[in-house]
Write a protein that holds these residues in place. Sequence first.
Motif, PDB file in Angstrom:
ATOM      1  N   ARG A   1       6.910  -7.361   7.237  1.00 18.16           N
ATOM      2  CA  ARG A   1       5.860  -8.100   6.671  1.00 18.16           C
ATOM      3  C   ARG A   1       4.264  -7.517   6.912  1.00 18.16           C
ATOM      4  NH1 ARG A   1       4.880 -14.519   5.896  1.00 18.16           N
ATOM      5  NH2 ARG A   1       4.684 -14.217   8.119  1.00 18.16           N
ATOM      6  N   THR A   2       3.375  -7.359   6.049  1.00 13.33           N
ATOM      7  CA  THR A   2       1.853  -7.159   6.446  1.00 13.33           C
ATOM      8  C   THR A   2       1.244  -8.322   5.376  1.00 13.33           C
ATOM      9  OG1 THR A   2      -0.006  -6.014   6.040  1.00 13.33           O
ATOM     10  CG2 THR A   2       1.910  -5.430   4.542  1.00 13.33           C
ATOM     11  N   THR A   3       0.529  -9.009   5.999  1.00 13.31           N
ATOM     12  CA  THR A   3      -0.305 -10.167   5.268  1.00 13.31           C
ATOM     13  C   THR A   3      -1.562  -9.654   5.032  1.00 13.31           C
ATOM     14  OG1 THR A   3      -0.697 -11.120   7.571  1.00 13.31           O
ATOM     15  CG2 THR A   3       1.270 -11.819   6.183  1.00 13.31           C
ATOM     16  N   TYR A   4      -1.929  -8.508   5.392  1.00 12.41           N
ATOM     17  CA  TYR A   4      -3.357  -7.916   5.140  1.00 12.41           C
ATOM     18  C   TYR A   4      -3.598  -8.114   3.591  1.00 12.41           C
ATOM     19  CZ  TYR A   4      -7.205  -4.954   5.943  1.00 12.41           C
ATOM     20  OH  TYR A   4      -8.660  -4.471   6.063  1.00 12.41           O
ATOM     21  N   THR A   5      -4.664  -8.736   3.238  1.00  8.07           N
ATOM     22  CA  THR A   5      -5.162  -9.054   1.853  1.00  8.07           C
ATOM     23  C   THR A   5      -6.354  -8.152   1.225  1.00  8.07           C
ATOM     24  OG1 THR A   5      -6.556 -10.507   2.861  1.00  8.07           O
ATOM     25  CG2 THR A   5      -4.481 -11.577   2.444  1.00  8.07           C
ATOM     26  N   VAL A   6      -6.885  -7.275   2.183  1.00  7.18           N
ATOM     27  CA  VAL A   6      -7.705  -6.642   1.406  1.00  7.18           C
ATOM     28  C   VAL A   6      -7.331  -5.277   0.976  1.00  7.18           C
ATOM     29  CG1 VAL A   6      -9.923  -5.698   1.910  1.00  7.18           C
ATOM     30  CG2 VAL A   6      -9.451  -7.734   2.731  1.00  7.18           C
ATOM     31  N   ARG A   7      -7.572  -4.637  -0.203  1.00 13.18           N
ATOM     32  CA  ARG A   7      -7.309  -3.497  -0.712  1.00 13.18           C
ATOM     33  C   ARG A   7      -8.058  -2.294   0.070  1.00 13.18           C
ATOM     34  NH1 ARG A   7      -7.827  -1.081  -6.799  1.00 13.18           N
ATOM     35  NH2 ARG A   7      -6.632   0.958  -6.575  1.00 13.18           N
ATOM     36  N   ILE A   8      -7.025  -1.382   0.464  1.00 18.30           N
ATOM     37  CA  ILE A   8      -7.673  -0.094   1.079  1.00 18.30           C
ATOM     38  C   ILE A   8      -7.727   1.099   0.124  1.00 18.30           C
ATOM     39  CG2 ILE A   8      -7.373   1.704   2.845  1.00 18.30           C
ATOM     40  CD1 ILE A   8      -7.869  -1.325   3.701  1.00 18.30           C
ATOM     41  N   THR A   9      -8.907   1.756  -0.258  1.00 16.02           N
ATOM     42  CA  THR A   9      -9.114   2.458  -1.500  1.00 16.02           C
ATOM     43  C   THR A   9      -9.276   4.046  -0.739  1.00 16.02           C
ATOM     44  OG1 THR A   9     -11.372   2.039  -1.262  1.00 16.02           O
ATOM     45  CG2 THR A   9      -9.718   0.708  -2.919  1.00 16.02           C
ATOM     46  N   THR A  10      -9.407   4.316   0.580  1.00 16.86           N
ATOM     47  CA  THR A  10      -9.749   5.462   1.011  1.00 16.86           C
ATOM     48  C   THR A  10      -8.591   5.942   1.787  1.00 16.86           C
ATOM     49  OG1 THR A  10     -10.721   4.590   3.099  1.00 16.86           O
ATOM     50  CG2 THR A  10     -12.138   5.114   1.051  1.00 16.86           C
ATOM     51  N   GLY A  11      -8.497   7.367   2.288  1.00 14.46           N
ATOM     52  CA  GLY A  11      -7.274   8.063   3.093  1.00 14.46           C
ATOM     53  C   GLY A  11      -6.073   8.409   2.382  1.00 14.46           C
ATOM     54  N   TYR A  12      -5.333   9.071   2.853  1.00 17.86           N
ATOM     55  CA  TYR A  12      -3.877   9.373   2.196  1.00 17.86           C
ATOM     56  C   TYR A  12      -3.088   8.331   2.042  1.00 17.86           C
ATOM     57  CZ  TYR A  12      -6.041  14.109   3.245  1.00 17.86           C
ATOM     58  OH  TYR A  12      -6.725  15.176   3.542  1.00 17.86           O
ATOM     59  N   GLU A  13      -2.067   8.544   1.039  1.00 20.78           N
ATOM     60  CA  GLU A  13      -1.086   7.539   0.688  1.00 20.78           C
ATOM     61  C   GLU A  13      -0.092   7.441   1.851  1.00 20.78           C
ATOM     62  OE1 GLU A  13      -1.117   5.348  -1.206  1.00 20.78           O
ATOM     63  OE2 GLU A  13      -2.727   6.076  -2.748  1.00 20.78           O
ATOM     64  N   PRO A  14       0.551   6.334   2.112  1.00 21.86           N
ATOM     65  CA  PRO A  14       0.480   5.178   1.673  1.00 21.86           C
ATOM     66  C   PRO A  14      -1.049   4.628   2.375  1.00 21.86           C
ATOM     67  CG  PRO A  14       2.088   5.029   3.125  1.00 21.86           C
ATOM     68  CD  PRO A  14       1.760   6.430   3.128  1.00 21.86           C
ATOM     69  N   LYS A  15      -1.973   4.072   1.586  1.00 14.50           N
ATOM     70  CA  LYS A  15      -3.090   3.416   2.232  1.00 14.50           C
ATOM     71  C   LYS A  15      -2.897   2.180   3.106  1.00 14.50           C
ATOM     72  CE  LYS A  15      -6.205   5.621  -1.404  1.00 14.50           C
ATOM     73  NZ  LYS A  15      -5.066   6.280  -2.065  1.00 14.50           N
ATOM     74  N   GLN A  16      -1.602   1.533   2.638  1.00 17.32           N
ATOM     75  CA  GLN A  16      -1.363   0.152   3.130  1.00 17.32           C
ATOM     76  C   GLN A  16       0.141  -0.112   2.879  1.00 17.32           C
ATOM     77  OE1 GLN A  16      -4.461  -1.825   0.284  1.00 17.32           O
ATOM     78  NE2 GLN A  16      -3.736  -3.229   1.866  1.00 17.32           N
TER      79      GLN A  16
END
Length: 682
Positions: free
Chosen positions: A650-665
Amino acid sequence: NFASTANALSGSITDGSMSKLIAITVVGYTDGGTIINRTNAGRITVGGIFNAGSSLQVDQCNVINTVSTITTAFMNSATFRDSLLEIRRTTIDTNGIFAFFNNAHVYAGGIHRLVNNFIRTSHTVRITTGYEPKQAAIGYYYANYVYTNAALEMYGNDVYVGTQYAFGLYVRPNTGRIIHDDTNRYTSGHIYVYHLTTSANNFFIVNQSSNMQSITYSGATAGVYTDDIVGVYNTDAVRVNVGLGTVSGASLTFGGVVLNTFTVSATKFTTVNVGVVNVSVASTFSINPTSAFGSCLMLNDVSTSSTASSIQGTYTNSTITIDTCDLKKGFTFSSGSLYGSRILVTETVSSDTFIMSGFPSRAESAVDIENSIFNADVSGDAMYFATSIFYSGCRLGLDNVRVNGTNGLNMAAYHFYTGSLFLIRRSIFASYLPTGYTLFVQFNGGLLDHDGSNVHSVGDIYVYAALVMDSGLFVLNASSVDALTLSFVAITNSQVAVMNSTLSSSPSFTFTTATDFEFAIANSTLAATTTFTLTTATNMTMLLTSSSFDKIRLLPTTMKYTSAILQNCNMSTFFTSGTYSLNSTLQLDQCNVINTVSTITTAFMNSATFRDSLLEIRRTTIDTNGIFAFFNNAHVYAGGIHRLVDNFIRTTYTVRITTGYEPKQAAIGYYYANYVYTNAAL
């Protein structure tokens, strides 16, 4: 007064009383005897030549001089050759500077024999001019000698001096013998015996004497001294000094002695026994033969109180034993070496640094230390080794030893060469400071054997091997230390383990080349980042079980036929890189990889390629506040398998990442440019 023609005649004085002088003069006296018996005199003088078969005997007399301006009570200026001077059961007492003074040679066959006498000078003023001895109870003028096949014999004499500067005995034999047994007693002053050249079969014992300034038994460094017996017993003195040339077959023993300074030195020992038992030394303690062959040094119940306490010299087929000693200011072995020899330290306490400096071991020598305690203050090492290399076939062994200091055991530079052994059992190492070392040691091909019976506390551990270590063992058990650094250029057929221990700082394990090697961590807590660096690992097994880590970094360059297994372990992050190949395995089972720091990107990061190898994560929790729980950043080549079974990820990170290569998160993310290739599988 016997003329030269007065041979085969005898003269005697019996039951006489002479208030002043008895003067005896002989010229070429042969086969005659002169006897003074039960007689009182102010002084006696003897002159001339005693030849074969002649004698002068003094028995049960009193030679008492009360006039301080008279220099000598009993003056012998007669030479003795194949003849006898015997003084027995007599009092020689003077206010002058000499009680008995000899001013002539003792030639071959001559004997001076002093038996059961009371000999005293009560002169109290120090004499500073003239040749030695300047003042003495028994003095042989420095240029008058006891020659070959002649002897000075002393039994049962009580000797006193009135000032500490006077000699109780002063004699300089020249190839002649001194026979001085343990029944003589001295009070105050000095004893000085100096052999001018080669001598043999001397017997010299000082026993039950008190308030002595110095006791010296010495000889020319070019001389050869054979089968001597020398000893000092039950005596207090400022100094005892034995200094000789080449010594063979001798026994040098010291017991029940309280001293300020103790020194034994020689050019060479051959089959010499040196025993120091129940001796207390306040200042310098030194045993220093330049070389010793087939000899034995024994220190038992010795107390030293100075940093100037040492043993030096090169020892061949010899033994040195330090048993039940109290080394209040440590001890030093220096400027020497061992060849086929052994040092044993047992039941001993050292309260300052124990040093071996410039004292290498060769030819199957051993230094064994057991059942002992080494304590240094907060500014020092408890045990310190410098340029004391153990060569092939040699051993340093520690068994049931307690080591405490800023650094416990500190071995600067390389000390163990190929074929040597460092064996440690049942020992406790401690540092007073977290920045100190409990153990600091470096190998250059030697073998470490440190099993789980040893305990370390506080401080760091540092072990480095510059060449291959074959069949080594290092187990850290039931210990609590700051950092552990193990660095081996090459290790094979060996075992390393950390068990039931706590490491509070960053441990580092570096194995450049590891072959047929077993590594384990069990039931331990490693509170900081733990780094494993493996350049090439072949047939290696790594097992981490039931332990807690902060972070793990597993960094193999190449792994072949190698398994890294983590079971029931907790950590905040895990990172691995390099190449897993040829049936290598990385397995996590029932572990917890839990990262609560959102700024840490990834909880489990794999940057290692797998070819014909397995990455398996089973029954494990990978949970993070970061953007990746599991992230793969390397290819999976032919025969490689990534297997994830029954995990909670699990990742509980809640902020969308919009930069970088896939998968960003992602909870499980394989970087977009890293692939699972033909005959590989996720």
